[in-house]
Design a protein around this motif. Structure first.
Motif, mmCIF file in Angstrom:
data_model
loop_
_atom_site.group_PDB
_atom_site.id
_atom_site.type_symbol
_atom_site.label_atom_id
_atom_site.label_comp_id
_atom_site.label_asym_id
_atom_site.label_seq_id
_atom_site.Cartn_x
_atom_site.Cartn_y
_atom_site.Cartn_z
ATOM 1 N N SER A 159 40.749 106.946 10.793
ATOM 2 C CA SER A 159 40.660 105.876 11.783
ATOM 3 C C SER A 159 41.085 106.425 13.146
ATOM 4 O O SER A 159 41.871 107.377 13.224
ATOM 5 C CB SER A 159 41.529 104.696 11.377
ATOM 6 N N GLY A 178 44.670 107.559 13.941
ATOM 7 C CA GLY A 178 45.431 107.352 12.724
ATOM 8 C C GLY A 178 45.903 108.640 12.072
ATOM 9 O O GLY A 178 45.445 109.732 12.407
ATOM 10 N N ARG A 189 43.108 105.712 6.716
ATOM 11 C CA ARG A 189 43.960 105.837 7.909
ATOM 12 C C ARG A 189 43.838 107.196 8.579
ATOM 13 O O ARG A 189 43.943 107.302 9.788
ATOM 14 C CB ARG A 189 45.412 105.556 7.537
ATOM 15 N N HIS A 212 44.529 102.464 3.753
ATOM 16 C CA HIS A 212 43.424 102.042 4.613
ATOM 17 C C HIS A 212 43.891 101.034 5.645
ATOM 18 O O HIS A 212 44.792 100.252 5.381
ATOM 19 C CB HIS A 212 42.320 101.385 3.767
ATOM 20 N N VAL A 213 43.235 101.053 6.796
ATOM 21 C CA VAL A 213 43.432 99.985 7.767
ATOM 22 C C VAL A 213 42.700 98.755 7.234
ATOM 23 O O VAL A 213 41.908 98.851 6.295
ATOM 24 C CB VAL A 213 42.917 100.401 9.166
ATOM 25 N N CYS A 236 47.390 110.053 8.006
ATOM 26 C CA CYS A 236 47.610 109.749 6.597
ATOM 27 C C CYS A 236 49.115 109.707 6.342
ATOM 28 O O CYS A 236 49.840 110.609 6.782
ATOM 29 C CB CYS A 236 46.964 110.823 5.722
#
Length: 134
Positions: A41, A44, A38, A31-32, A46
Motif C-alpha cells: 500500500s 505502507g 500493507r 491488509h489495509v 509490513c
C-alpha cells in the motif's frame, strides 16, 4: 504481545481482533481496509519488517480449501519464523487447514488463543517485575 492478524474472508477477524486488544495484545493487520497488503500500500510497511515485529501470527479461517489472498501473511510469517495459530471464523466450526501449512501451524479455539495470549502477557509482566542481581 504483538499479534499479526490475517483472515480468509474480509471481516472474519473483527471479533478476534477486538478480543485480542481487550486482552492487552497489540494487533496489526496484514491488509489495509481496502484489502491491499500493507507492504504494497502507498507508504505502507509490513508488520514483519518493523522494528518490533509480531510475536505471533493468527489466521482466522473457515472451510476454504486453499489459502486466500487475504491469508498470504501466513506464508510471510512462517518464512519469518513467527509462530502461526489458526482459529475458526465465527460460526464456522473447525477450520480446514490447507495441506501446505498443516504441519507448520497450530489450531486453537478463540478461547484457547485468548487464554494463551493472556498467559504470555502475565509471564512477561512477571518477568519485567523481577529484580535481577548482577
Amino acid at each position: 504481545m504483538r499479534v499479526l492478524l490475517t483472515e480468509a474472508v474480509f471481516g472474519d477477524s473483527d471479533a478476534v481482533a477486538k478480543a485480542l486488544r481487550e486482552a492487552g495484545c497489540r494487533v496489526s493487520a496484514c491488509h489495509v481496509r481496502s484489502g491491499i497488503c500493507r507492504a504494497f500500500s502507498p507508504g505502507g510497511t509490513c508488520p514483519l519488517d518493523e522494528a518490533d515485529p509480531p510475536d505471533l501470527a493468527v489466521d482466522v479461517r473457515s472451510h476454504e480449501a486453499e489459502l486466500t489472498a487475504r491469508e498470504f501473511g501466513v506464508v510471510c510469517a512462517l518464512r519469518a519464523r513467527v509462530p502461526v495459530v489458526v482459529t475458526p471464523a465465527p460460526g464456522s466450526g473447525e477450520p480446514l487447514i490447507p495441506q501446505g501449512i498443516r504441519q507448520r501451524v497450530a489450531v486453537a479455539t478463540r478461547e484457547d488463543l485468548l487464554g494463551a495470549c493472556q498467559a504470555f502477557l502475565r509471564s512477561r509482566a512477571a518477568g519485567a517485575g523481577r529484580n535481577v542481581a548482577t
